[in-house]
Write a protein that holds these residues in place. Structure first.
Motif, short mmCIF file in Angstrom:
data_model
loop_
_atom_site.label_atom_id
_atom_site.label_comp_id
_atom_site.label_asym_id
_atom_site.label_seq_id
_atom_site.Cartn_x
_atom_site.Cartn_y
_atom_site.Cartn_z
N LEU A 354 -10.90 -39.32 -15.19
CA LEU A 354 -11.73 -40.44 -15.66
C LEU A 354 -12.46 -41.11 -14.51
O LEU A 354 -13.63 -41.50 -14.65
N ARG A 355 -11.80 -41.25 -13.38
CA ARG A 355 -12.47 -41.83 -12.21
C ARG A 355 -13.65 -40.95 -11.78
O ARG A 355 -14.74 -41.44 -11.48
N ALA A 356 -13.40 -39.63 -11.74
CA ALA A 356 -14.47 -38.73 -11.35
C ALA A 356 -15.60 -38.73 -12.37
O ALA A 356 -16.79 -38.72 -12.01
N ALA A 421 -22.43 -35.00 -21.20
CA ALA A 421 -21.15 -34.91 -20.48
C ALA A 421 -20.12 -34.14 -21.30
O ALA A 421 -19.36 -33.32 -20.77
N LYS A 422 -20.09 -34.41 -22.60
CA LYS A 422 -19.12 -33.71 -23.45
C LYS A 422 -19.44 -32.22 -23.59
O LYS A 422 -18.55 -31.40 -23.78
N ASP A 423 -20.73 -31.87 -23.48
CA ASP A 423 -21.15 -30.49 -23.66
C ASP A 423 -21.10 -29.67 -22.37
O ASP A 423 -21.58 -28.53 -22.34
N ALA A 485 -15.33 -32.47 -18.66
CA ALA A 485 -15.82 -32.29 -20.04
C ALA A 485 -14.71 -32.61 -21.04
O ALA A 485 -14.96 -33.21 -22.09
N ARG A 486 -13.47 -32.22 -20.71
CA ARG A 486 -12.36 -32.49 -21.62
C ARG A 486 -12.14 -33.98 -21.82
O ARG A 486 -12.00 -34.46 -22.96
N VAL A 487 -12.09 -34.77 -20.71
CA VAL A 487 -11.85 -36.20 -20.89
C VAL A 487 -13.04 -36.88 -21.55
O VAL A 487 -12.87 -37.86 -22.30
N ALA A 488 -14.25 -36.36 -21.33
CA ALA A 488 -15.41 -36.92 -22.03
C ALA A 488 -15.26 -36.73 -23.53
O ALA A 488 -15.52 -37.65 -24.32
N ARG A 489 -14.85 -35.53 -23.94
CA ARG A 489 -14.67 -35.29 -25.38
C ARG A 489 -13.49 -36.09 -25.93
O ARG A 489 -13.52 -36.54 -27.08
N ASP A 494 -15.53 -41.33 -31.80
CA ASP A 494 -16.17 -42.17 -32.81
C ASP A 494 -15.71 -43.62 -32.74
O ASP A 494 -16.37 -44.51 -33.31
N ASP A 495 -14.58 -43.88 -32.08
CA ASP A 495 -14.08 -45.25 -31.96
C ASP A 495 -14.75 -45.91 -30.77
O ASP A 495 -14.45 -45.61 -29.61
#
Length: 811
Positions: A354-356, A421-423, A485-489, A494-495
Motif C-alpha cells: 500500500l505504501r508503494a 492501477a487495478k488493471d 495491482a492486487r492491493v489496488a483491486r 465499490d465501498d
C-alpha cells in the motif's frame, strides 16, 4: 577536490545501567503487561541511523540515534495516547491536556505554589459543579466564579515561564502535537543542557499544575472556530466520519466537538493524565549529539515517575462504508472531489504494498496521477494521501475542478487512474523508481535530527520492534508489480466515501467564547526554581568555524562563483543555480516557469514529452525545483550521486530548448485563470496573498519541476522562463553539492489534515523537497492533528539562510 577529514565514528554505546539489586514483583508485573518495545542495546550493523533502544527502571523507553554534526539533540517525548483515547462524551481532552502541560509545576510557573494551590483546587471544584449544572443562569454564575478564582491564581502565576526558561537555556523549537494515537512533546536542546531538559520534563509531565485553565479556553475555542472556517478541515472531518462511522478515528475529532467544548471537563482531563501519562506508556526519543552515556542522567531525572497498569481504550466499531457514501459541503474557492477508501492498520502484511502503491500513484512527477491528469492538464490540481493508524487506515485521492468542469467529470478522471492501477498499468520500472526514491528518503533521514526522531516515533507508537522497522526498505524491494495491482483491486472497490466540495458561501457556527478577564503578564516575574536552573554552571562546547579550503571551497567560474563542500553522511548531491532576477524586473517570469515544466525536451533525434521527461528524471531519482520570487530565481537540482551527470545533462538540454505546443500554453492559461478565480473567492487565500506579497512586487511563484511542496500536496509544476530559446539568462551564481541544502521545515501542527490551499502551497516555495504528495501519515503528525504550539514553528514561507545552499552542500 576537497581535502577533508571524515567525521569520527560515533562512540560505541555504553552498557545499560546496572539493574537495581531488588526487583519489585508488582512493578515487574505492571511492566510485563505494558507491551514495552524490545530492547536493542547495540545498533544493528546495517542500520544507517544507528538506533539503540533502552529502558529505565520505571519502564520508560529510550530511543537514541547518534549524530555528531552539531552539539544539539532533537528531544521528543511521546505518549501512546491521543484523541482516540478521549472519552466519547468529552472529546478534545488529549488536545486540551497538551495545552495545559505548558503551564508549569508547583515550582515552575508560579511565585508560590503552596499559596496558589487552594485557588487551583477551587477552580477544579467549580468545574465539577459546572458539569452537573444545565441551567443557563446557573452556569453563567459558575463561570463568573471560575473567572474570579482564576484571577486569584493569576496573582501568583507566571504565564509562559516554561517557554521563557527553555529559551534562556538555548532550547528551540519547543512544541507539541496531538493526533489519533499519540501525543508528543518536542524540543531542540543543546547537548550541554540535556540533563537539565530531562529534569524539567520529568517534573512537568509527572506533576503538572493546571493553572489558568479557564483562559486557555480562549485559545482552544479559537482553534475550533478556525477549523470550522477551513474547507480542508471540514472535508477531512466529513471524510473521516464517513470512513469510520462507529470508531473514534471518525467520531472524535482531535480538537473536540463544539458541543463538548462548551463544558470543559477539568476533572476528566485530570483523569486522562493520570490514566495515560505514565512512564510505561511513554518513550524518550533522542537524535543528535548524544549516546547511551546519557542513560544515568535520565534515570536520575525520571526515577520518581511511577508506572501503573494501563487501561485499554474502549473498543470501537471498525465497520466501514458500504457502497458509495456521498458527503457534500459548500465552501469558498475551488471545487473538488475526494475519493476515500478504507485500507489496513499499520503492521498489516499489505502495508508495504500500500505504501508503494500510494507513492506510485501520487508522486508529483512519476506518479500515475501526475502523468495522466496533471501534466496533460486534464485537472489543474490533484493529490493522493492517506493514513496508517494503529487500528485502521485509508487511502484517498482528491481532484480539483477547473472553471466549467463538472465534479462528475473530476470523479470519472480519478476513477480512470484507479482503474489503470487495478488493471496492471504499474510496471517494474515504476516500482524500481519508487524504491529508489524511498532509498533517497532514507538517506535524507540521516541529514536531520527531526527526521531521525520521526522514524523512532513511528516504530514506538505502532508497537513495531526497531529491527523490523529498519527493514521496511527491504520489504519494498521485495514487491512486484503484481503485488501493487492486487492491493489496488483489493482496496479500491465499490465501498468508497465521496466528498464533494461545491462552491458556495458557508456560515460556520461560531462557538461563543466565555467572558474571560485577561490575565496580566509580568515579564519581570521569575520563580525561584527557574532562577536556580539558570544559575547552574554549564560546559558549553567551543565554537567551530568553517575553514576555507578545508570545510568548503570557493572557485571562480566563467558563469559565476562556485561554492562547494563535501558531505560524508549520504550519497546525495544538491546543486543550486541562483539568478539575481525575479518578477519585479520580469513580471511574466513565474508564468514562463509554469510553462517550462509542462514542456518536453529534444533528446537526440527524438522529442521527450513533458510526462516522459519527468518520468526520466524520476527514474534517475532527481528533483529539479525552480523558485521564483520578486528579486531572485533559483533552480535546485538534487538526487543521487551516481546520476548527477545524467541529471545535469537533461537540465542543460531542457533549459536550452523546451518543447511545447499552443495547446499546452492554452491549457496553462485556463488552469491559471481558474485557480485565480478560486483564490479570489476564498477569503483565506486573499488574506494570505496580502500577507505574503511585498509592496511593489508580484506574488511569489512556486516553480517545481517535480511539482513538490513541503505540505505534501501537489501543485502544477513550473520553472524559469529565462531558459527559453530566445532568452538570454542572467549569469547565475552556482552552489553545488552532494547533500540536501536545507533540513525539513517545521510543520505546523494546526495545518489542515489533508490538503493545503493553492496559495499556501506557493508560500512554501523556499522549503525543501523530498516529501512526496503521496503522503501516508504515520508519524509524526497523522491525519487528524492539532496543537497550540504551532506558533513556534518557522513560518512556512521563511527563507532559509543562504549558507544552507552553499556551506552545507558538497561536491
Amino acid at each position: 577536490m576537497l581535502e577533508q577529514t571524515p567525521p569520527a565514528p560515533a562512540p560505541v554505546p555504553a552498557p545499560e545501567p546496572a539493574p537495581a539489586p531488588a526487583v519489585d514483583p508488582e512493578r515487574a508485573a505492571v511492566l510485563a503487561a505494558s507491551a514495552l518495545p524490545e530492547l536493542l542495546p547495540v545498533a544493528l550493523p546495517d542500520d544507517p541511523l544507528g538506533v539503540t533502544v533502552h529502558r529505565l527502571s520505571n519502564g520508560l523507553t529510550v530511543y537514541i540515534s547518534t549524530d555528531r554534526s552539531a552539539p544539539r539533540v532533537t528531544a521528543w517525548i511521546a505518549f501512546r495516547a491521543g484523541s482516540r483515547h478521549d472519552p466519547p462524551h468529552s472529546t478534545g481532552l488529549a488536545h486540551y491536556l497538551e495545552h495545559m502541560m505548558f503551564k508549569g509545576t508547583a515550582r515552575l510557573g508560579t511565585l508560590d505554589g503552596q499559596a496558589e494551590a487552594p485557588h487551583v483546587a477551587a477552580v477544579a471544584e467549580l468545574y465539577d459543579r459546572l458539569a452537573a449544572t444545565a441551567d443557563p443562569a446557573g452556569r453563567a454564575a459558575i463561570f463568573a466564579d471560575i473567572d474570579r478564582a482564576t484571577q486569584a491564581c493569576a496573582a501568583l502565576a507566571i504565564p509562559n515561564e516554561v517557554d521563557r526558561l527553555y529559551a534562556q537555556l538555548g532550547v528551540t523549537d519547543l512544541n507539541a502535537f496531538t493526533s489519533d494515537d499519540m501525543t508528543v512533546y518536542s524540543a531542540d536542546v543543546p547537548s550541554s543542557r540535556l540533563a537539565t531538559w530531562a529534569e524539567i520534563e520529568a517534573e512537568r509531565l509527572r506533576q503538572p499544575v493546571f493553572r489558568l485553565f479557564y483562559p486557555e479556553l480562549e485559545a482552544v475555542y479559537e482553534e475550533k472556530n478556525m477549523s470550522l472556517d477551513a474547507p480542508d478541515d471540514r472535508v477531512d472531518e466529513a471524510m473521516r466520519l464517513a470512513l469510520f462511522p462507529g470508531h473514534p478515528y471518525g467520531t472524535q475529532p482531535t480538537i473536540g466537538s463544539a458541543e463538548h467544548l462548551k463544558t470543559p471537563a477539568y476533572g476528566e482531563m485530570v483523569a486522562y493524565h493520570r490514566r495515560n501519562y505514565l512512564p510505561n506508556n511513554a518513550a524518550i526519543l533522542l537524535a543528535g549529539d548524544v549516546d547511551a552515556t546519557v542513560l544515568p542522567a535520565l534515570e536520575r531525572a525520571f526515577a520518581d515517575w511511577q508506572p501503573a497498569p494501563l487501561a485499554a481504550p474502549a473498543p470501537g466499531d471498525l465497520a466501514g462504508p458500504r457502497g458509495r457514501v456521498v458527503r457534500e459541503l459548500v465552501a469558498d474557492g475551488e471545487q473538488s472531489v475526494t475519493l476515500a477508501f478504507r485500507t489496513v492498520p499499520i503492521g498489516h502484511p499489505d502495508e508495504p504494498a500500500l505504501r508503494a502503491l500510494e507513492r506510485v500513484l501520487g508522486d508529483e512527477v512519476g506518479g500515475l496521477v501526475a502523468a495522466r491528469l496533471l501534466l496533460p492538464q486534464r485537472l489543474p490540481d490533484a493529490e493522493v494521501f492517506g493514513a496508517l493508524m494503529n487500528e485502521g487506515g485509508y487511502l484517498a485521492l482528491t481532484g480539483v475542478a477547473r472553471d466549467g468542469q463538472s465534479l462528475a467529470e473530476v470523479e470519472r478522471l480519478l476513477r480512470e487512474v484507479l482503474g489503470a492501477a487495478k488493471d496492471g498499468a504499474i510496471g517494474q520500472d515504476d516500482l524500481d523508481a519508487a524504491v529508489l526514491h524511498a532509498t533517497i528518503d532514507e538517506q535524507n533521514d540521516l541529514e536531520n535530527g527531526e527526521r531521525r526522531v520521526e522514524q523512532m516515533l513511528e516504530a514506538y507508537t505502532s508497537g513495531r520492534p526497531w529491527p523490523e522497522h529498519a527493514r521496511r526498505l527491504a520489504a519494498l524491494r521485495a514487491l512486484t508489480p503484481d503485488d501493487l495491482a492486487r492491493v489496488a483491486r483489493t482496496y479500491f472497490g465499490d465501498d468508497v466515501v465521496v466528498v464533494l466540495r461545491r462552491r458556495g458561501r458557508f456560515a460556520p457556527p461560531e462557538i461563543e467564547k466565555p467572558r474571560i478577564t485577561p490575565v496580566a503578564i509580568d515579564p519581570t516575574r521569575q520563580s525561584d526554581y527557574a532562577r536556580d536552573v539558570l544559575a547552574r554552571p554549564v560546559d558549553e562546547p567551543p565554537a567551530e568555524h568553517l575553514r576555507p579550503g578545508h570545510d568548503y571551497v570557493r572557485s571562480d567560474m566563467s558563469c559565476g562563483p562556485l561554492i562547494a563542500a563535501r558531505n560524508h553522511r549520504s550519497e546525495l548531491f544538491n546543486l543550486v543555480l541562483r539568478y539575481d532576477v525575479g518578477t519585479r524586473r520580469r513580471p511574466l517570469l513565474g508564468h514562463a516557469a509554469d510553462l517550462l515544466t509542462r514542456s518536453g525536451v529534444k533528446d537526440g533525434d527524438t522529442v521527450l514529452s513533458a510526462a516522459a521527461l519527468q518520468r526520466r528524471l524520476y527514474a534517475l531519482g532527481t528533483e529539479i525545483d525552480v523558485d521564483v520570487d520578486a528579486d531572485r530565481t533559483e533552480i535546485t537540482v538534487s538526487g543521487i550521486d551516481r546520476n548527477m551527470d545524467a541529471s545535469l545533462a537533461l537540465l542543460d538540454a531542457w533549459l536550452a530548448g523546451p518543447v511545447f505546443t499552443d495547446a499546452v500554453l492554452s491549457g496553462l492559461v485556463a488552469n491559471t485563470l481558474s485557480g485565480r478565480r478560486d483564490e479570489e473567492d476564498d477569503p483565506d487565500d486573499l488574506a494570505a496573498r496580502c500577507a505574503t506579497t511585498p509592496p511593489s512586487a508580484t506574488p511569489r511563484r512556486c516553480s517545481r519541476a517535480r511539482a513538490t511542496s513541503s505540505c505534501g500536496a501537489p501543485r502544477a509544476p513550473s520553472c524559469s522562463p529565462s531558459c527559453g530559446p530566445s532568452a538570454t539568462p542572467p549569469t547565475p551564481r552556482f552552489t553545488s553539492g552532494r547533500a540536501p541544502t536545507r533540513p525539513p521545515p517545521p510543520r505546523s501542527c494546526s495545518a489542515p489534515a489533508t490538503r493545503s490551499s493553492r496559495l499556501r502551497r506557493c508560500a512554501t516555495a523556499a522549503s525543501p523537497r523530498r516529501r512526496s504528495s503521496s503522503s501516508t501519515r504515520t508519524s509524526p503528525r497523522p491525519a487528524s492533528t492539532s496543537s497550540s504550539r504551532a506558533r513556534r514553528s518557522r513560518p512556512a514561507n521563511a527563507r532559509a539562510p543562504s549558507c544552507w545552499g552553499t556551506c552545507s552542500a558538497a561536491t
